[in-house]
Design a protein around this motif. Structure first.
Motif, PDB file in Angstrom:
ATOM      1  N   TRP A  56      87.409  27.925  49.739  1.00 32.96           N
ATOM      2  CA  TRP A  56      88.807  27.988  49.329  1.00 32.96           C
ATOM      3  C   TRP A  56      89.230  29.454  49.329  1.00 32.96           C
ATOM      4  CZ3 TRP A  56      91.517  23.650  48.929  1.00 32.96           C
ATOM      5  CH2 TRP A  56      90.866  22.465  48.584  1.00 32.96           C
ATOM      6  N   VAL A  58      91.362  32.363  47.618  1.00 34.22           N
ATOM      7  CA  VAL A  58      92.034  32.735  46.379  1.00 34.22           C
ATOM      8  C   VAL A  58      92.870  33.971  46.659  1.00 34.22           C
ATOM      9  CG1 VAL A  58      91.733  33.527  44.017  1.00 34.22           C
ATOM     10  CG2 VAL A  58      90.211  31.786  44.948  1.00 34.22           C
ATOM     11  N   ASN A  61      98.719  33.612  45.021  1.00 33.16           N
ATOM     12  CA  ASN A  61      99.362  32.317  44.780  1.00 33.16           C
ATOM     13  C   ASN A  61      98.372  31.236  44.361  1.00 33.16           C
ATOM     14  OD1 ASN A  61     101.983  33.229  45.527  1.00 33.16           O
ATOM     15  ND2 ASN A  61     101.346  33.136  47.678  1.00 33.16           N
ATOM     16  N   ALA A  62      97.083  31.597  44.232  1.00 28.82           N
ATOM     17  CA  ALA A  62      96.068  30.609  43.882  1.00 28.82           C
ATOM     18  C   ALA A  62      95.040  31.223  42.947  1.00 28.82           C
ATOM     19  CB  ALA A  62      95.390  30.075  45.138  1.00 28.82           C
ATOM     20  N   HIS A  64      91.183  30.552  40.913  1.00 28.12           N
ATOM     21  CA  HIS A  64      89.944  29.787  40.742  1.00 28.12           C
ATOM     22  C   HIS A  64      89.995  29.065  39.399  1.00 28.12           C
ATOM     23  CE1 HIS A  64      85.608  29.320  39.685  1.00 28.12           C
ATOM     24  NE2 HIS A  64      85.532  28.976  40.960  1.00 28.12           N
ATOM     25  N   VAL A 143      90.852  25.138  42.838  1.00 29.48           N
ATOM     26  CA  VAL A 143      91.833  26.216  42.985  1.00 29.48           C
ATOM     27  C   VAL A 143      93.197  25.640  42.659  1.00 29.48           C
ATOM     28  CG1 VAL A 143      92.898  27.831  44.591  1.00 29.48           C
ATOM     29  CG2 VAL A 143      90.456  27.388  44.746  1.00 29.48           C
ATOM     30  N   ILE A 144      93.988  26.385  41.873  1.00 30.32           N
ATOM     31  CA  ILE A 144      95.288  25.873  41.446  1.00 30.32           C
ATOM     32  C   ILE A 144      96.377  26.894  41.727  1.00 30.32           C
ATOM     33  CG2 ILE A 144      95.089  26.764  39.074  1.00 30.32           C
ATOM     34  CD1 ILE A 144      96.431  24.092  38.169  1.00 30.32           C
ATOM     35  N   ASN A 145      97.571  26.389  41.956  1.00 30.02           N
ATOM     36  CA  ASN A 145      98.727  27.252  42.195  1.00 30.02           C
ATOM     37  C   ASN A 145      98.997  28.107  40.952  1.00 30.02           C
ATOM     38  OD1 ASN A 145     101.659  28.017  42.178  1.00 30.02           O
ATOM     39  ND2 ASN A 145     101.574  27.030  44.186  1.00 30.02           N
ATOM     40  N   THR A 146      99.112  29.412  41.166  1.00 34.55           N
ATOM     41  CA  THR A 146      99.283  30.348  40.050  1.00 34.55           C
ATOM     42  C   THR A 146     100.551  30.075  39.254  1.00 34.55           C
ATOM     43  OG1 THR A 146      98.120  32.006  41.354  1.00 34.55           O
ATOM     44  CG2 THR A 146      99.312  32.802  39.439  1.00 34.55           C
TER      45      THR A 146
END
Length: 341
Positions: A56, A58, A61-62, A64, A143-146
């Protein structure tokens, strides 16, 4: 997700487990899904035959999962809370000290309304000990959208604190024990030792216990005497049922008590009375406090000692969860008693 050379993978996040096969040993996992590749991992990955990895990305915009869990926890944590290091994407919020746990449940729901965000807590308004786990945070994906984490932080700022531990004040407590049978020495007082133990366990002290006949004036004078002697809380015991000669509520009123609630949707504890004389809380305890391990006393007194001004609404809110099952082995506070929605 993308495939990259193992030489370029430092700082990137594995999308899959990588197994290691050693002759004579069961097949095992050398690197776990979600692992952040370090420089020292590269030789081992090459020895495992991995020249390319699926990772993924990082970027700004992303985030961990570990970093996201830390930021969620920090956004929620108020006084008396410490955070653990992330483990498998989860961060625990633990009590730094013993005290009353408070959860802003409306803010908690707002946070969990954000897709892929998880912040779970134990119930609010219960005593916890130092080191107890009270909540945990994580996100669903690796991983998630910030932006989602920023929204959590905005809620944390607007409703701070979401999770906190309130220390209990140490108060001087005056006790008035009513009942002609005790006053005249016909039977031995059973209330005093119970109240002494419970108050001491909560870090406060009994200033003095006064015995009173079933007489409105004597009860009110006893209350006033204790206040003059420095009592910061008054507890009255006995005379709180529906018998015509139960005069404790009248004595509290004659002493200047403003009644907040007489009666509570809690069993055991329905004949409880809460009043105030100035800033001093006055509690009328029903007989169940003497022989039940856990009652309305255990639900409300810690909140009073934490500095809360209990309202009638606070008491009526206890109805959902206010029925004690009187289990053979009491597990309170690890049960449903006193824990509404």
């Amino acid at each position: 997700m993308k495939a990259v050379s193992v030489y370029e993978a430092e700082g990137m996040i594995l999308c899959h487990d990588i197994t290691e096969i050693v002759p004579g040993k069961p097949k095992g996992r050398a690197f776990k899904k979600g692992h952040v590749v370090k420089r020292e991992d590269i030789p081992k990955l090459l020895n495992l035959g991995k020249e390319h990895l699926y990772v993924w990305e990082v970027n700004e915009n992303a985030l961990h999962e570990n970093d996201a869990a830390i930021r969620i926890a920090k956004a929620a944590a108020g006084q008396g809370i410490t955070l653990t290091e992330p483990e498998e994407g989860k961060v625990e919020l633990r009590a730094k000290m013993a005290g009353l746990l408070k959860i802003n449940t409306s803010a908690l729901e707002k946070i969990n309304d954000i897709d892929e965000i998880v912040l779970a807590t134990i119930h609010s308004n219960q005593m916890v000990g130092s080191g107890d786990a009270v909540a945990g945070s994580r996100v669903v994906p690796l991983v998630i959208n910030t932006d989602k984490i920023r929204n959590v932080e905005k809620i944390g700022e607007a409703f701070f604190p979401i999770v906190e531990i309130k220390p209990l004040r140490s108060l001087k407590v005056g006790v008035v024990t009513t009942g002609s049978e005790v006053y005249h020495g016909r039977i031995q007082d059973q209330f005093g030792p119970v109240i002494q133990r419970k108050i001491t366990e909560l870090g406060s002290q009994i200033l003095r216990q006064i015995f009173s006949d079933d007489n409105v004036t004597m009860i009110s004078e006893s209350i006033r005497t204790l206040i003059k002697e420095g009592a910061e809380m008054i507890i009255t015991t006995g005379g709180m049922s529906v018998d015509p000669d139960d005069v404790t509520p009248a004595g509290i009123k004659e002493a200047g008590g403003y009644v907040i609630s007489y009666g509570a949707p809690v069993l055991p504890g329905s004949m409880f009375m809460l009043a105030r004389i100035g800033d001093i809380p006055v509690l009328g305890l029903p007989g169940c406090v003497m022989y039940h391990k856990t009652t309305i006393f255990d639900l409300l007194v810690p909140r009073i000692l934490a500095g809360e001004a209990i309202t009638r609404k606070d008491i009526t809110h206890l109805a959902h969860g206010g029925y004690c099952l009187n289990c053979d082995l009491c597990q309170y506070p690890h049960c449903t008693f006193g824990k509404g929605s």
